[in-house]
Design a protein around this motif. Sequence first.
Motif, mmCIF file in Angstrom:
data_model
loop_
_atom_site.group_PDB
_atom_site.id
_atom_site.type_symbol
_atom_site.label_atom_id
_atom_site.label_comp_id
_atom_site.label_asym_id
_atom_site.label_seq_id
_atom_site.Cartn_x
_atom_site.Cartn_y
_atom_site.Cartn_z
ATOM 1 N N TYR A 158 0.824 -1.213 0.000
ATOM 2 C CA TYR A 158 0.000 0.000 0.000
ATOM 3 C C TYR A 158 0.861 1.267 0.000
ATOM 4 O O TYR A 158 0.494 2.269 -0.620
ATOM 5 C CB TYR A 158 -0.924 -0.008 1.208
ATOM 6 C CG TYR A 158 -1.876 1.167 1.266
ATOM 7 C CD1 TYR A 158 -3.010 1.204 0.469
ATOM 8 C CD2 TYR A 158 -1.634 2.248 2.111
ATOM 9 C CE1 TYR A 158 -3.883 2.278 0.501
ATOM 10 C CE2 TYR A 158 -2.496 3.330 2.158
ATOM 11 C CZ TYR A 158 -3.621 3.335 1.356
ATOM 12 O OH TYR A 158 -4.478 4.394 1.388
ATOM 13 N N TYR B 179 -1.888 5.084 -7.021
ATOM 14 C CA TYR B 179 -2.874 6.132 -6.772
ATOM 15 C C TYR B 179 -3.715 5.729 -5.567
ATOM 16 O O TYR B 179 -3.641 4.586 -5.096
ATOM 17 C CB TYR B 179 -3.759 6.403 -7.999
ATOM 18 C CG TYR B 179 -4.332 5.170 -8.649
ATOM 19 C CD1 TYR B 179 -5.428 4.508 -8.112
ATOM 20 C CD2 TYR B 179 -3.789 4.663 -9.816
ATOM 21 C CE1 TYR B 179 -5.950 3.382 -8.708
ATOM 22 C CE2 TYR B 179 -4.306 3.530 -10.417
ATOM 23 C CZ TYR B 179 -5.382 2.893 -9.866
ATOM 24 O OH TYR B 179 -5.902 1.781 -10.447
ATOM 25 N N ASP B 180 -4.523 6.646 -5.042
ATOM 26 C CA ASP B 180 -5.282 6.423 -3.818
ATOM 27 C C ASP B 180 -6.547 5.614 -4.086
ATOM 28 O O ASP B 180 -6.984 5.446 -5.229
ATOM 29 C CB ASP B 180 -5.645 7.754 -3.162
ATOM 30 C CG ASP B 180 -4.415 8.500 -2.665
ATOM 31 O OD1 ASP B 180 -3.427 7.827 -2.335
ATOM 32 O OD2 ASP B 180 -4.445 9.739 -2.620
ATOM 33 N N GLU B 181 -7.160 5.153 -2.993
ATOM 34 C CA GLU B 181 -8.389 4.360 -3.096
ATOM 35 C C GLU B 181 -9.528 5.184 -3.682
ATOM 36 O O GLU B 181 -10.403 4.643 -4.361
ATOM 37 C CB GLU B 181 -8.782 3.841 -1.710
ATOM 38 C CG GLU B 181 -7.746 2.912 -1.093
ATOM 39 C CD GLU B 181 -8.083 2.540 0.339
ATOM 40 O OE1 GLU B 181 -9.173 1.956 0.555
ATOM 41 O OE2 GLU B 181 -7.280 2.836 1.244
#
Length: 683
Positions: free
Chosen positions: A266, A271-273
């Motif tokens: 993670y 890129y982010d969730e």
Amino acid sequence: MKLPHVAIYRRVSTKTQVDDGISLENQPELVLNELDRRFGSGAYTYELFTDEGKSGGAGPKPWQDVRRPKDRVGLFDMIQRLKSNEFTHVAAYHLDRIYRDYTALNALFTDIMQPRNVDFIFVACHFESSNEGLFAQGVIAGVAELQRKQTKENVKRHLDLKRQNGFFLGGAPFGWRRESQEECGDGRPNIVPIPEQARIVQSMVDMYLSGAGFKELARKFNLTSAADLGFEKIWQYQTIRNALTCPTHAGLIRQSDGTLQRGLHYKHRLYDEEVYDQITEKMMRNRRRLRGPASSQPFRMFVGLAYCGHCGKRLQSDFSGKYGAYRCFGQKASDDGSHVYISSMALESLMLAELTSIARDPTMQAKVEIEIEKLICQQDIAFRKRHADVSKAIEDNEKKADRVIDAIAKGVVANSIARRTLKQYELEHDELLSEQRSLEANLAASMKRRDIATRAKAALAQFTDIWQSLTDSERREAFHIVIERIDVHVKEHRKWLVVQLAFQEEPIEIEVLRGAERYRSGKLDGIASLTPRELAALKHLLDGASHIEICEYFGTTRSNVVNLLSRARDRLGAKSHLEAAKTAEPLICRVAWQLPLYGSCSPGILSRKQLKVMEYHILCLAAEGKSDKVISALTGVDHTRVAQLLESALKKLERRTAKSALKRLNSDDRYLPQSMVNRKRYE
């Protein structure tokens, strides 16, 4: 006496496994020793059948005549040879080498071997053909089958545990690679991003969220990825889709139950969730729309959103004629026999008017301001909390490093172990410091986020101007984000929409001016039979306007106005024009803002002046500077026919060059093909 001809079968579950202490190479040697003991050296002949890296539970079953792709090749060939009466014995190291499946083993012996007088010979177990012996062998085969199932469950449980602990299993997707043993040290290898490929994935995501489609992305990256990656990769529709929907890029791992969980990679996420959620949400919206070439037509704004209020089925779009519409072909109709039918431009104008009203509502603006403030506060609180946790983790890391240094001074820990531990602490310390700096930058940007929120609130007051600057595809995307569902109802003398917006719990109702409904059993009567222009004339009459003033409003003659009012009076069964207006007043009050109160209908251009679809496409290609041969290759039309179509388009538009003709077409869309006229907007 005929010499025994023996089929020797050997198998291991994996290519490198030594199963029960007996390798793939040792099994035939042990079997041959057993055959020498039974028949004597050289007193028999044999053939060897091998399956490497195959489970004992895999096929084929004895009753199969055709081998499936995953079945064992060696066992299948041996069974087919047994059916041809080529062997007198079947030999193996152990019973479970042939099958770890009781049903299959029993069928092999009773249905194939026993009728042909073929016997089993095993090294590590004894096989008897008596009833008691068969029962004992059945127990052994059942135990082997149970062991196989338990092994399968244990492997599955072990893999699930590794997933829960954050390890990525399977082949690394595009953009990632497996760690080397030197990188992971004494730990288990995981995955890390490949910088060159990671940049391509990030660029792909940015372009997709900006409106690019899968095919457009495939064309672009097929031209550029070879030079960027250093090797050739063929991008297709499905490979682009797989790259975008892969949760690994967001640092997530899919568990066995289908849920997503953060993995150990993670911290290296591409890129982010939130970005991953945007991608999946856009794909779900696209899934509700049309498939095929029609999905690229931007005027189909509400495909997948509009439903029939009577039967609940999705409304079908029809844009074959001059005016686009949505209609229901279901069996269930309204009380007066009408099926739902609504103009595409009318539906768009209704939705736009409702959204404009909501955007300019002071209550909504205050609500938006509160929600934005709440969101910023939540972000700041989360950043501060994480900053405190990271600061504490840095202090703990430094204390651990100090304890290791003290242990070295006291001679408690070996230098090699201490150096490895200190190196690990140093890496963790660098990562924590990097995260701390990022959090401090986010906290410093809090005021900047508040400025953006203030501008977003101010943009609501300019909603109409912003909407006019959007393209058709951007408008459609906005509708699909804001609106969850539109149900169109028709009942007696009323027509209305029930709209469920994404940001409101309760649906809203919007009255619709009822026109000539399609597929009804009989003609409408009463108020429902009045046309929009007749209702507009009655509205002016209620407001106290004279016949001469209505003539000026409509830009027509007095006789036309009198005819409008007289038709409305006759349809309502009234004695005077004013009485008819008062009878229709309830409907007029509900739909007044939809009535054509001013201006006359613009005369339509003759259909012979409108371009054909192929003329339109060839004109656009010619305006780009493409020659007739290039256009012929792109469209599949003979180049002589291309010249004829281009000449016809220029003649209709009364221009000499394709660029000037296209310029006129853009300024006057009445020349568009019949099926494309509905692109025209209400002014």
